[in-house]
Design a protein around this motif. Structure first.
Motif, PDB file in Angstrom:
ATOM      1  N   GLU A  65       0.848  -1.191   0.000  1.00 36.27           N
ATOM      2  CA  GLU A  65       0.000   0.000   0.000  1.00 36.27           C
ATOM      3  C   GLU A  65       0.888   1.248   0.000  1.00 36.27           C
ATOM      4  OE1 GLU A  65      -3.300   1.948   3.015  1.00 36.27           O
ATOM      5  OE2 GLU A  65      -1.442   1.073   3.767  1.00 36.27           O
ATOM      6  N   SER A  66       0.476   2.260  -0.739  1.00 36.22           N
ATOM      7  CA  SER A  66       1.273   3.486  -0.824  1.00 36.22           C
ATOM      8  C   SER A  66       0.370   4.705  -0.704  1.00 36.22           C
ATOM      9  CB  SER A  66       2.033   3.526  -2.161  1.00 36.22           C
ATOM     10  OG  SER A  66       2.685   4.763  -2.337  1.00 36.22           O
ATOM     11  N   LEU A  67       0.805   5.653   0.103  1.00 36.91           N
ATOM     12  CA  LEU A  67       0.113   6.949   0.217  1.00 36.91           C
ATOM     13  C   LEU A  67       0.930   8.038  -0.455  1.00 36.91           C
ATOM     14  CD1 LEU A  67      -1.104   6.720   3.928  1.00 36.91           C
ATOM     15  CD2 LEU A  67      -2.394   6.217   1.853  1.00 36.91           C
ATOM     16  N   LYS A  68       1.690   7.652  -1.453  1.00 36.80           N
ATOM     17  CA  LYS A  68       2.570   8.568  -2.169  1.00 36.80           C
ATOM     18  C   LYS A  68       1.798   9.786  -2.672  1.00 36.80           C
ATOM     19  CE  LYS A  68       5.783   8.435  -6.107  1.00 36.80           C
ATOM     20  NZ  LYS A  68       6.320   7.552  -7.178  1.00 36.80           N
ATOM     21  N   GLY A  69       2.355  10.961  -2.405  1.00 31.21           N
ATOM     22  CA  GLY A  69       1.720  12.198  -2.860  1.00 31.21           C
ATOM     23  C   GLY A  69       0.683  12.758  -1.909  1.00 31.21           C
ATOM     24  N   SER A  70       0.401  12.053  -0.812  1.00 33.88           N
ATOM     25  CA  SER A  70      -0.599  12.507   0.153  1.00 33.88           C
ATOM     26  C   SER A  70       0.045  12.690   1.520  1.00 33.88           C
ATOM     27  CB  SER A  70      -1.743  11.499   0.265  1.00 33.88           C
ATOM     28  OG  SER A  70      -2.343  11.255  -0.985  1.00 33.88           O
ATOM     29  N   LYS A  71      -0.568  13.513   2.332  1.00 36.16           N
ATOM     30  CA  LYS A  71      -0.091  13.681   3.705  1.00 36.16           C
ATOM     31  C   LYS A  71      -0.462  12.449   4.509  1.00 36.16           C
ATOM     32  CE  LYS A  71      -0.349  16.733   7.724  1.00 36.16           C
ATOM     33  NZ  LYS A  71      -0.967  17.944   8.317  1.00 36.16           N
ATOM     34  N   PHE A  72       0.499  11.908   5.228  1.00 32.49           N
ATOM     35  CA  PHE A  72       0.246  10.694   6.000  1.00 32.49           C
ATOM     36  C   PHE A  72      -0.725  11.017   7.129  1.00 32.49           C
ATOM     37  CE2 PHE A  72       1.168   7.075   8.745  1.00 32.49           C
ATOM     38  CZ  PHE A  72       1.271   6.040   7.810  1.00 32.49           C
TER      39      PHE A  72
ATOM     40  N   ASP B  66      -2.861  11.065  10.596  1.00 32.76           N
ATOM     41  CA  ASP B  66      -2.479  10.850  11.989  1.00 32.76           C
ATOM     42  C   ASP B  66      -3.074   9.566  12.560  1.00 32.76           C
ATOM     43  OD1 ASP B  66      -1.080  13.231  11.952  1.00 32.76           O
ATOM     44  OD2 ASP B  66      -2.820  14.408  12.592  1.00 32.76           O
ATOM     45  N   ASN B  67      -4.244   9.162  12.034  1.00 39.56           N
ATOM     46  CA  ASN B  67      -4.924   7.973  12.561  1.00 39.56           C
ATOM     47  C   ASN B  67      -4.637   6.727  11.723  1.00 39.56           C
ATOM     48  OD1 ASN B  67      -6.281   8.806  10.304  1.00 39.56           O
ATOM     49  ND2 ASN B  67      -8.331   8.508  11.157  1.00 39.56           N
ATOM     50  N   ALA B  68      -3.540   6.717  10.980  1.00 35.48           N
ATOM     51  CA  ALA B  68      -3.202   5.565  10.133  1.00 35.48           C
ATOM     52  C   ALA B  68      -2.928   4.343  11.002  1.00 35.48           C
ATOM     53  CB  ALA B  68      -1.986   5.882   9.272  1.00 35.48           C
ATOM     54  N   PRO B  69      -3.285   3.127  10.510  1.00 36.95           N
ATOM     55  CA  PRO B  69      -3.081   1.904  11.310  1.00 36.95           C
ATOM     56  C   PRO B  69      -1.638   1.428  11.351  1.00 36.95           C
ATOM     57  CG  PRO B  69      -4.016   1.369   9.173  1.00 36.95           C
ATOM     58  CD  PRO B  69      -3.991   2.867   9.254  1.00 36.95           C
ATOM     59  N   ARG B  70      -0.737   2.114  10.690  1.00 38.82           N
ATOM     60  CA  ARG B  70       0.672   1.713  10.671  1.00 38.82           C
ATOM     61  C   ARG B  70       1.543   2.959  10.685  1.00 38.82           C
ATOM     62  NH1 ARG B  70       2.821   2.975   5.830  1.00 38.82           N
ATOM     63  NH2 ARG B  70       1.434   3.157   4.025  1.00 38.82           N
ATOM     64  N   PRO B  71       2.789   2.836  11.111  1.00 38.61           N
ATOM     65  CA  PRO B  71       3.707   3.983  11.046  1.00 38.61           C
ATOM     66  C   PRO B  71       4.153   4.227   9.608  1.00 38.61           C
ATOM     67  CG  PRO B  71       4.849   2.048  11.876  1.00 38.61           C
ATOM     68  CD  PRO B  71       3.397   1.678  11.789  1.00 38.61           C
ATOM     69  N   PRO B  72       4.552   5.450   9.262  1.00 37.68           N
ATOM     70  CA  PRO B  72       5.010   5.719   7.895  1.00 37.68           C
ATOM     71  C   PRO B  72       6.312   4.982   7.596  1.00 37.68           C
ATOM     72  CG  PRO B  72       5.441   7.606   9.308  1.00 37.68           C
ATOM     73  CD  PRO B  72       4.631   6.647  10.121  1.00 37.68           C
ATOM     74  N   ARG B  73       6.566   4.725   6.311  1.00 37.89           N
ATOM     75  CA  ARG B  73       7.802   4.065   5.890  1.00 37.89           C
ATOM     76  C   ARG B  73       8.354   4.783   4.666  1.00 37.89           C
ATOM     77  NH1 ARG B  73       3.894   0.005   4.691  1.00 37.89           N
ATOM     78  NH2 ARG B  73       3.248   0.124   2.506  1.00 37.89           N
ATOM     79  N   ARG B  74       9.643   4.638   4.465  1.00 36.82           N
ATOM     80  CA  ARG B  74      10.304   5.241   3.313  1.00 36.82           C
ATOM     81  C   ARG B  74      10.136   4.353   2.083  1.00 36.82           C
ATOM     82  NH1 ARG B  74      13.666   9.419   4.616  1.00 36.82           N
ATOM     83  NH2 ARG B  74      14.101   9.711   6.831  1.00 36.82           N
TER      84      ARG B  74
ATOM     85  N   GLY C  83       7.018   3.116  -6.496  1.00 38.99           N
ATOM     86  CA  GLY C  83       5.687   2.964  -5.927  1.00 38.99           C
ATOM     87  C   GLY C  83       4.660   3.799  -6.659  1.00 38.99           C
ATOM     88  N   VAL C  84       3.418   3.363  -6.562  1.00 37.74           N
ATOM     89  CA  VAL C  84       2.284   4.078  -7.153  1.00 37.74           C
ATOM     90  C   VAL C  84       1.265   4.300  -6.044  1.00 37.74           C
ATOM     91  CG1 VAL C  84       0.339   3.876  -8.748  1.00 37.74           C
ATOM     92  CG2 VAL C  84       2.611   3.149  -9.475  1.00 37.74           C
ATOM     93  N   ALA C  85       0.741   5.495  -5.939  1.00 37.74           N
ATOM     94  CA  ALA C  85      -0.286   5.767  -4.930  1.00 37.74           C
ATOM     95  C   ALA C  85      -1.424   4.768  -5.101  1.00 37.74           C
ATOM     96  CB  ALA C  85      -0.795   7.196  -5.065  1.00 37.74           C
ATOM     97  N   THR C  86      -1.799   4.090  -4.033  1.00 41.91           N
ATOM     98  CA  THR C  86      -2.806   3.030  -4.115  1.00 41.91           C
ATOM     99  C   THR C  86      -4.109   3.525  -4.723  1.00 41.91           C
ATOM    100  OG1 THR C  86      -1.826   1.883  -2.231  1.00 41.91           O
ATOM    101  CG2 THR C  86      -4.111   1.366  -2.740  1.00 41.91           C
TER     102      THR C  86
END
Length: 345
Positions: free
Chosen positions: A163-170, A172-180, A291-294
């Motif tokens: 899963e990728s959130l590329k291009g979006s602000k991560f 705060d209530n995401a179920p996982r920590p951000p990754r590079r 990566g591609v934004a999901t």
């Protein structure tokens, strides 16, 4: 431009007189040749027949009616509507030239980065981003009108991307920590972090198809949603033995053959080599894009399906369909880029 002209002038002054005359003669020849090309292009364009009406499809019943934003304007004498040479095309309301749009289509199918395309055609990154996604949405519309149908012998299997959130602000209530970029999933094995791409390939250089409808392992309903309408009557379908693919035998007139790893090694016919090759192609492109934004993944799945085989043919086909006025409206706005057909899983 002025600095370049000054440099050329300084260099020419340093040449002997006879060489200066030769340079002037060469420049004059180039100017005369360009004038002839421009005149020929203008004359040939003026002799072209007026385009068909993109609203009613009438041909031979359109007339010129001035210009609009520098583009030739036409009126249909049947439905009396007016249009330009970019109406119903992806070029509608765009300042980019036809050659720039064609280059973006070519680079999109070739897997070039947006920055590479932007530097080649001299446009801003965000402009080329919007152009690319307009093309991807146009491809989706085109393939919805003429959907990919796997026939004869086909191979089906799924592959997974993070899963990728590329291009979006991560959030705060995401179920996982951000990754590079390039990091592994936080959980081992299949989980909600893995987005499933259901893929199918027809053998003997046939068509390819990919669609995303779920996360992790797909169930029967998700397999049905992904492949319904994309498998022809009487098709022999090879799968890896997952039970969820049995639903295709129930709802479609096809034969589903389950192939284990041992059978793939022993039997030459029963294998999943083609779909595995398609998976490798998807992963290679996915890695190239970092990566591609999901939310955009199904747009790119259409691209992967189109670019996997017969790339040159698909370039010609998409250029003709997306850049020629017709009854199907391929025009896409920047708002559509942000909201149309987003994947929500």
């Amino acid at each position: 431009v002025m600095r370049t002209y000054q440099k050329i002038s300084e260099l020419c002054r340093k040449l002997p007189l006879d060489q200066q005359k030769q340079v002037l003669a060469m420049v004059q020849t180039m100017i005369d040749g360009q004038d002839i090309q421009d005149e020929t292009a203008l004359t040939s364009r003026s002799k072209l027949p007026n385009p068909h009406c993109p609203y009613c499809g009438a041909g031979g019943h359109t007339r010129k009616m001035g210009t609009k934003a520098g583009k030739q304007r036409y009126q249909c004498t049947i439905c009396h509507r007016t249009f330009t040479e970019t109406t119903h095309t992806i070029m509608e309301n765009s300042h980019a030239t036809r050659s720039q749009w064609k280059q973006v289509i070519i680079d999109t199918l070739d897997g070039q980065s947006i920055d590479h395309t932007a530097s080649c055609i001299g446009l801003h990154h965000e402009t080329v981003f919007n152009m690319r996604h307009k093309i991807l949405i146009g491809m989706t519309k085109y393939l919805e009108e003429d959907p990919v149908v796997l026939k004869e012998i086909a191979e089906l299997d799924e592959t997974y991307v993070l899963e990728s959130l590329k291009g979006s602000k991560f959030p705060d209530n995401a179920p996982r920590p951000p990754r590079r970029h390039g990091e592994r999933a936080n959980k081992r094995g299949l989980s909600g972090e893995q987005v499933c791409i259901c893929a199918g390939v027809q053998r003997n250089h046939g068509a390819a198809f990919a669609s995303t409808v779920n996360r992790a392992q797909p169930n029967k309903e998700e397999i049905r949603s992904a492949f319904d309408g994309h498998i022809g009557t009487g098709t022999v379908v090879f799968t890896d033995g997952a039970k969820s693919y049995g639903v295709l035998d129930e709802i479609l007139d096809c034969a589903v053959e389950k192939v284990s790893v041992e059978e793939q090694k022993q039997r030459k016919v029963a294998n999943l080599n083609n779909v595995n090759s398609f998976h490798s192609f998807i992963k290679e492109r996915y890695g190239k894009y970092r990566g591609v934004a999901t939310k955009y993944l199904n747009r790119y799945n259409m691209l992967f399906s189109s670019a996997f085989r017969d790339r040159a043919k698909m370039i010609d086909r998409f250029c003709e369909a997306l850049m020629t006025p017709g009854l199907i409206d391929y025009s896409v706005t920047n708002n559509d880029v942000e909201a149309h057909g987003l994947l929500d899983i």
